[in-house]
Design an enzyme around this catalytic site. Structure first.
Site, PDB file in Angstrom:
ATOM      1  N   SER A   1       0.693  -1.195  -0.081  1.00 24.46           N
ATOM      2  CA  SER A   1      -0.121   0.044   0.059  1.00 24.46           C
ATOM      3  C   SER A   1       0.897   1.287   0.010  1.00 24.46           C
ATOM      4  O   SER A   1       1.495   1.412  -0.860  1.00 24.46           O
ATOM      5  CB  SER A   1      -0.930  -0.009   1.116  1.00 24.46           C
ATOM      6  OG  SER A   1      -1.907   1.038   1.041  1.00 24.46           O
TER       7      SER A   1
ATOM      8  N   ASP B   1       4.764  23.942  -1.051  1.00 21.67           N
ATOM      9  CA  ASP B   1       6.183  23.798  -1.692  1.00 21.67           C
ATOM     10  C   ASP B   1       6.708  22.221  -1.539  1.00 21.67           C
ATOM     11  O   ASP B   1       8.032  22.079  -1.197  1.00 21.67           O
ATOM     12  CB  ASP B   1       7.104  24.706  -0.752  1.00 21.67           C
ATOM     13  CG  ASP B   1       7.192  24.410   0.975  1.00 21.67           C
ATOM     14  OD1 ASP B   1       6.259  23.876   1.141  1.00 21.67           O
ATOM     15  OD2 ASP B   1       8.003  25.032   1.484  1.00 21.67           O
TER      16      ASP B   1
ATOM     17  N   HIS C   1      -6.623  -8.360   3.015  1.00 29.12           N
ATOM     18  CA  HIS C   1      -5.971  -7.561   3.746  1.00 29.12           C
ATOM     19  C   HIS C   1      -5.524  -8.132   5.089  1.00 29.12           C
ATOM     20  O   HIS C   1      -6.236  -7.731   6.204  1.00 29.12           O
ATOM     21  CB  HIS C   1      -6.740  -6.089   4.037  1.00 29.12           C
ATOM     22  CG  HIS C   1      -5.967  -5.057   4.554  1.00 29.12           C
ATOM     23  ND1 HIS C   1      -5.490  -4.187   3.606  1.00 29.12           N
ATOM     24  CD2 HIS C   1      -5.622  -4.645   5.934  1.00 29.12           C
ATOM     25  CE1 HIS C   1      -4.693  -3.241   4.105  1.00 29.12           C
ATOM     26  NE2 HIS C   1      -4.766  -3.450   5.511  1.00 29.12           N
TER      27      HIS C   1
END
Length: 434
Positions: free
Chosen positions: A145, A359, A412
């Site tokens: 993931s 940024d 999962h």
């Protein structure tokens, strides 16, 4: 000093490292990293075993705490020494929580500090510790993931450190803004919810009753978590796991109980929901979740919350006003996430500053990925709730030599797959054995 100990079939060793907070300033402040080395008991004396470093999904989670040779680790230990790394800020690696972050100063200082906790810093951590672990030899990287996102950053920033790369359910878009990610996500989430209601049609009415209760009552769970209807809807994150639909069904079936004062949420339901929704054990996830998509001058600006407004079918009040189902949501973080959770409330202003930042440095290098020479294999899931399949396949085509396994399989258990068998399949792909 390293400490070794045993569990069934495996020898474990605690490893500790010191790395720069900012790798652009190696002489500046440092932080500590923790990793757990694992080797099969019958191979503990073999010094020539190659290394595999595991990058956990998240962001903001420490590496799996396996007992013995659970899950994919059993397959990995047949060929490798494994390093289970607690990524910076998680587990035993200089934690970043509501308790520790005030040591940095106020929200501005905390946000500046957390700007060093993205995939690029995790990759540079790996490169800083690799010589101490492997003696300088490249290693195999296994990314699950978000760990797959980190692996693509690794291939962009320092491919010379990688012998083989394996990615499960974590091929990111190289260019998408967070808005694009969530515009693709909400329709997938809706499909998952509709599939759940098709499997358990009785849950549609149960969800409506619970949502109506939450819209008309102020509910604070025993641990201090404020359970709003939006927070209840976020239980849909369970639908991203193999057995999550079934667990959600069992959670809903005894949620409401009749008392002398009227209908209330049962104690059992409240206890389980507190555990499922609280970020006390992984606050870094909520803080940096959307920063993993920050790569251009636009701020992430609470993308999941803004984009959700484009999908009015997720508005529980509107659903209750008609006969539409109450839709659950998924793996998303919102401003109210910080307002509701006592483990996050002190960090709300810090989160706002991260959401406003413009940024961020690029995390991927398309030109370098197009010239890739590392052996890479990735499992891509048709209906992954967390990662868009279309984005994943686009990235797969952009990485030279990447072998993909597109599959309907989705479990999962720490690797988002069937674990040992799936790891075996991906390793075979990198070796041209399939």
């Amino acid at each position: 000093m390293s400490l070794s100990y045993r569990q069934p079939g495996v020898v474990l060793t605690d490893r500790h490292f010191t790395v720069p907070l900012d790798h652009a300033d190696p002489g500046g402040e440092s932080i500590e990293l923790y990793a757990r080395e694992a080797v099969a008991s019958d191979k503990a004396g073999q010094d020539d075993l190659p290394w595999l470093v595991y990058l956990q999904g998240g962001p903001g989670f420490g590496a799996n705490r396996f007992v013995g040779r659970q899950s994919w680790l059993d397959r990995a230990l047949k060929d490798y020494r494994v390093l289970l790394l607690d990524q910076r800020g998680t587990g035993r690696s200089t934690p970043a929580t509501r308790q520790t972050l005030p040591l940095r100063g106020g929200p501005a200082e905390q946000a500046a500090y957390l700007g060093h906790f993205r995939a690029d810093s995790i990759v540079r951590d790996c490169e800083a510790i690799r010589p101490q672990v492997t003696g300088g030899a490249p290693w195999t990287v296994l990314g699950q993931s978000f760990g797959g996102f980190c692996t693509v950053s690794y291939l962009s920033l320092a491919p010379e450190g990688i012998d083989t790369a394996i990615i499960t359910g974590g091929l990111p878009s190289l260019h998408a803004h967070a808005d694009d990610v969530y515009r693709a996500a909400y329709p997938r989430i809706e499909r998952k919810v509709n599939a759940h209601y098709a499997r358990y049609p009785q849950d549609a009415e149960r969800a409506r009753r619970i949502a109506d209760h939450l819209l008309t009552h102020d509910v604070v769970l025993p641990g201090g978590y404020r359970l709003t209807v939006e927070a209840f809807q976020s239980l849909g994150l369970m639908l991203g796991t193999s057995d999550g639909s079934h667990r959600l069904h069992y959670l809903l079936e005894d949620a409401l109980v009749r008392t002398p004062g009227g209908m209330e949420l049962s104690d059992a339901f409240q206890e389980q929901v507190q555990s499922l929704l609280s970020y006390a054990g992984h606050p870094l996830y909520a803080l940096v979740h959307e920063t993993i998509y920050g790569q251009d001058p636009r701020p992430t600006d609470w993308a999941a919350e803004r984009v959700r407004a484009e999908f009015p079918q997720f508005d529980a009040a509107k659903a209750l006003a008609g006969d539409a189902p109450v839709l659950f949501t998924g793996e998303t973080v919102h401003p109210w996430t910080f307002d509701n959770d006592p483990a996050l409330r002190p960090l709300r202003e810090t989160a706002d500053l991260l959401a406003a930042r413009t940024d961020w440095e690029p995390l991927y290098d398309p030109a370098r990925l197009a010239a890739n020479e590392v052996r890479v294999a990735a499992a891509v899931y048709h209906d992954d709730m967390y990662v868009d399949t279309g984005h994943s396949l686009e990235t797969a085509r952009a990485i030279r030599g990447l072998r993909t396994w597109v599959t309907d399989e989705f479990e999962h258990d720490g690797l988002r797959t069937g674990a040992p068998r799936v790891l075996d399949r991906l390793l075979a792909l990198t070796r041209d054995e399939v």
